[in-house]
Design an enzyme around this catalytic site. Structure first.
Site, short mmCIF file in Angstrom:
data_model
loop_
_atom_site.label_atom_id
_atom_site.label_comp_id
_atom_site.label_asym_id
_atom_site.label_seq_id
_atom_site.Cartn_x
_atom_site.Cartn_y
_atom_site.Cartn_z
N HIS A 232 2.60 -1.65 4.44
CA HIS A 232 2.72 -2.70 5.46
C HIS A 232 1.75 -2.41 6.59
CE1 HIS A 232 4.56 -5.57 8.21
NE2 HIS A 232 4.71 -4.62 9.11
N GLY A 236 0.64 -2.80 15.48
CA GLY A 236 1.08 -1.52 16.01
C GLY A 236 0.71 -0.34 15.15
N GLY A 237 0.33 -0.57 13.88
CA GLY A 237 0.00 0.51 12.96
C GLY A 237 0.47 0.17 11.56
N VAL A 239 2.36 1.37 7.64
CA VAL A 239 3.38 2.16 6.96
C VAL A 239 2.84 2.47 5.58
CG1 VAL A 239 5.77 2.28 6.17
CG2 VAL A 239 5.21 1.00 8.26
N LYS A 254 4.75 6.63 8.83
CA LYS A 254 4.67 5.47 9.72
C LYS A 254 3.72 5.79 10.86
CE LYS A 254 7.72 2.11 11.97
NZ LYS A 254 9.14 1.74 12.20
N ASP A 364 17.92 -4.93 15.15
CA ASP A 364 17.02 -5.71 14.30
C ASP A 364 17.60 -5.76 12.89
OD1 ASP A 364 14.85 -7.19 13.48
OD2 ASP A 364 13.48 -5.49 13.34
#
Length: 844
Positions: A232, A236-237, A239, A254, A364
């Site tokens: 993914h 933000g970065g 995975v 991550k 979440d």
């Protein structure tokens, strides 16, 4: 830009329709309202404000980007603007804090995210001087790394080669994209890749070459883990899957980028990853979180190495098992699904209760954040949004369809999201709640009816979602059309379409899918041409001023590709059908800026063939036939080239090409075109797989698809067209499998013509299924709207929204073409109006 990024951005500005995020009403930075000094021009475009001296700037070159932290952005903009005005440097900058947050959010496009200013130096020597000056000016500032750029020292100043002015060329889909000019003058796409990669022909000045060499040395630093697969990406970065060097331990790694991927609280990815590491460590004894192996940094990025939890997400398993999403599901399948789902939901509820007892709220809750281990136990992942139960802080991020309303305390918000997960498990349309909160109660009534859900679960969902009306213990039959005729339903949809028109805008007339943004506001698939065609086809009023808008903007608009569904030819096709024939022929006569090499129907040569042959039939102009033949010959030659389709299906695969060849046979009588059609079809048939019942579905590499645009329904149309002229036992057998593959299941997530229920019903010709399209109906100004793709907003377009539903209803009830340029379907006698959701009784 990924689909998730596109729809997230398109949902920001308008609570009812997908729209350009720059149309959001926001509080501007003071500097954004500063008038230009004498000798300067000021302009606004989207989220950006630009200042440029009256002197001419280059077409392209080494442009400079400046990034900033959210709390320093306005000051950085003010300082750099003052510098540029003193030194005569053209620039643009973001207009507001909202714009900075939006362009650096977690799901903003990651390649170019983070920049708050762009500067356009006059030449290479100016580039070197400005880089040095800004590095000094901003020495005490920080900002996110622009992935597409080269960083200048340790400053928040970056550089890359790209265009300075708005020029365009066609991408691989035949869609206009920003361009730069190769040395021979050929326009090529100005790519924004998530890695610094200047064009191979760009001359790299010595001062940049030295910095590039230093960057290569930094990049050679080895991570303690070998990355084997990217799972993914976000702004933000990433995975990743990987293995630990030394012992080969399988892990998930991550990544977090400093100052990037902002959430609603303004926290960057690093802040959230540190927070997640702390929580996973605290909860290590629970058994429902991944084990932490290591937290480390490499270069500027932060990383968390965790246990690799093998197994599907709860989302994958729910959608795979749910029998309502398959045409072959029966009562036994539904009962088996309930027996599996109820214990899973009970376990998830227990995990959340334990988490709350430990003093935390997850924040979440959605089925993509729940993994199912091989032994069946659940594992929560992605604790970025978690908080303490006493904090009272609302989660900084949540997934559409599972997002609690404002004002709920953390525990109540988790319970709300759990109820959404439970409801999604049985009917995965909860994303419509973002658009129409009243749909939750309707979905629960449907779910109870379809699955005979236990009263306890129904009551828990109803309580958590705060329904005002009780859910009856004896669920009534699905509501009917309340005696209304299809004519009245279509009038209501047509009225909502015309009421949504924005004649004052230049970018679009009718709101459509997120794919309409930017630059697709005219075409057949997502623009005004497709909507007006649908209104005309179905006998709805077509206001003259709306046709006039399309004529004016088509004749004067820029950046239109030549294609059929997404370009100029499709607009001409629709205008001719609408009676604006002079304008249509004017558009038809215009030549593309360069030869089209794309093959597919949507924006390539196959679409040109279909559109031109229709014009030849309408006008008797043999030149259109000759032009279509030339395109067909180029198309046939291209089938073994790199331009051949890589995606199966009617719109972007070999099926659309086969259909074009079949139409060329019909126009010329040359049987070699049928040979070519048969060869082309094999390209898509080879990508089809049978299910357990023998029905054929298109395999796109990750899913089996039944839809009109990219699935078995579209391939079936191309096969049927060829079989009209050539008997072939194998093709006839394939047709039966394909038609079985596009049988209409009890429920679909989307209603649209291209990739939803409307297209399946149209190809299957099942009039009794038409009322079920109204499950996606939502009250709209002027009448009835239809939830578009992803269900977050209404769409009026042909591909995904109300115009496509109108077309489907008309085609099934009256016969004719299911789609512009395609062969007509045989009419089936309409069944009596069956089960459907009444749009009149919906509350808003």
């Amino acid at each position: 830009m990924t689909s998730l990024e596109r729809y997230a951005l398109a949902s920001v500005a308008n609570p009812m329709f997908y729209d350009d995020p720059s149309r959001t009403e926001d509080e501007l930075y003071t500097v954004a309202a500063v008038p230009p000094p004498e000798g300067w021009r000021r302009a606004e475009e989207g989220l950006w404000v630009s200042f440029a001296p009256e002197t001419k700037i280059p077409r392209q070159g080494w442009k400079i980007h400046v990034t900033a932290r959210l709390d320093e952005a306005e000051k950085t903009i003010e300082d750099v603007l003052a510098y540029c005005l003193r030194h005569g440097v053209a620039l643009k900058f973001l207009r507001s804090e909202f714009a900075v947050r939006l362009t650096n959010a977690k799901y903003a496009p990651r390649a170019s995210s983070g920049k708050v200013l762009t500067l356009y130096p006059a030449d290479d020597s100016a580039t070197e001087r400005i880089l040095a000056d800004l590095a000094t000016l901003l020495a005490d500032r920080e900002g996110p790394y622009v992935l597409s750029d080269l960083r200048w020292g340790d400053s928040p100043v970056f550089v890359r080669y790209g265009g300075f002015i708005g020029t365009f060329t066609l991408d691989d889909d035949g869609v206009p994209v920003p361009s730069i000019e190769a040395p021979d003058g050929t326009p090529v796409p100005d790519l924004r890749l998530p890695v610094f990669a200047p064009p191979p022909w760009a001359v790299v000045p010595e001062f940049l070459a030295k910095r590039m060499a230093a960057l290569d040395e930094q990049a050679s630093a080895e991570l303690p883990y070998e990355i084997t697969e990217a799972l993914h990406f976000s702004n933000g970065g990433g995975v990743y899957k990987g293995t630990r060097r030394g012992d080969g331990l399988a892990v998930v790694v991550k990544e977090a980028r400093p100052h990037a991927g902002l959430d609603a609280l303004g926290r960057d990815a690093v802040t959230r990853l540190i927070h997640e590491h702390e929580l996973l460590t605290e909860l290590a004894d629970t058994g429902f979180v991944p084990r932490v192996h290591e937290y480390f940094t490499s270069w500027e990025h932060h990383f968390l190495a965790m246990e690799l939890v093998e197994g599907p997400t709860l989302y994958q398993e729910l959608t795979r098992r749910n029998p309502l999403l398959r045409a072959d599901g029966d009562d036994d399948d539904r009962a088996a699904f309930v027996r599996w789902a109820l214990p899973v939901l009970d376990e998830l509820a227990g995990i959340l209760a334990t988490l709350h007892t430990r003093g935390f709220a997850f924040g979440d809750v959605h089925p993509q954040n729940v993994l199912i281990r091989p032994d069946g136990r659940l594992c929560l992942i992605d604790f970025e949004a978690a908080s303490t139960v006493e904090s009272g802080t609302r989660a900084a991020m949540a997934a559409p369809g599972f997002r609690p309303p404002p004002g709920l305390a953390p525990v109540a918000a988790d319970e709300y999201a759990f109820a959404c997960v439970a409801l999604f498990g049985f009917l995965p349309l909860t994303a419509m709640g973002e658009l129409d909160p009243g749909c939750f109660q309707d979905l629960l009534v449907h779910a109870r009816r379809e699955f005979s859900l236990p009263n306890g679960l129904v009551a828990r969902i109803a309580s958590a979602l705060r329904f005002q009306d009780a859910i009856p213990e004896v669920t009534p039959a699905e509501t009917t059309m309340d005696g209304r005729s299809w004519e009245s339903v279509c009038r209501s949809i047509g009225s909502a379409i015309t009421a949504s028109a924005t004649l004052e805008r230049d970018d679009r007339l009718y709101p459509g899918d997120a794919m309409q943004l930017p630059g697709a506001g005219l075409g057949l698939a997502h623009g005004a041409a497709g909507v007006l065609y649908a209104l005309h086809l179905t006998g709805q009023p077509v206001p003259d001023e709306h046709v006039g808008w399309l004529v004016d903007h088509a004749l004067t608009g820029h950046h239109q590709g030549p294609g059929f569904l997404n370009g100029r030819l499709g607009v001409a096709w629709a205008l001719y059908r609408l009676g604006a024939r002079d304008a249509a022929l004017d558009l038809l006569s215009r030549k593309p800026d360069r030869p089209l090499t794309v093959c597919h129907l949507a924006g390539g040569l196959a679409g040109l063939v279909l559109g031109k042959l229709d014009f030849a039939d309408w006008t008797g102009d043999s030149e259109q036939t000759e032009s279509a033949i030339r395109d067909g010959l180029r198309l046939r030659d291209a089938l073994d080239s790199p331009f051949a389709p890589q995606i199966p299906g009617l719109l972007r695969g070999f099926s659309g090409i086969s259909l074009a060849f079949t139409r060329l046979y019909e126009a010329t009588g040359d049987t070699s075109w049928l040979d070519a059609a048969a060869v082309a079809l094999q390209g898509d048939l080879a990508r089809c797989e049978p299910d357990a019942q023998g029905a054929l579905h298109v395999n796109d590499g990750s899913r089996l698809l039944p839809y009109l645009a990219d699935g078995s329904a579209g391939v079936a149309l191309a096969v049927e067209a060829l079989l009209e002229h050539r008997a072939d036992a194998m093709l006839a057998l394939a047709r039966e499998g394909l038609l079985a593959g596009c049988r209409v299941p009890p429920w679909n997530v989307h209603a649209g013509l291209f990739t939803g229920r409307a297209g399946l019903i149209t190809v299957a010709g099942t009039a009794g299924d038409l009322p079920t399209l109204l499950r996606h109906a939502v009250p709209a100004p002027g009448g009835t709207g239809v939830a578009g793709d992803q269900l977050l907003r209404l769409s009026m377009d042909l591909a995904t929204g109300a115009a496509g539903v109108l077309t489907a209803v008309h085609t099934v009830r009256h016969g004719g073409s299911v789609f512009p340029g395609l062969p007509g379907r045989r009419r089936e006698k309409p069944a009596a109006a069956g089960a459907a959701l009444s749009v009149d009784r919906r509350r808003r």
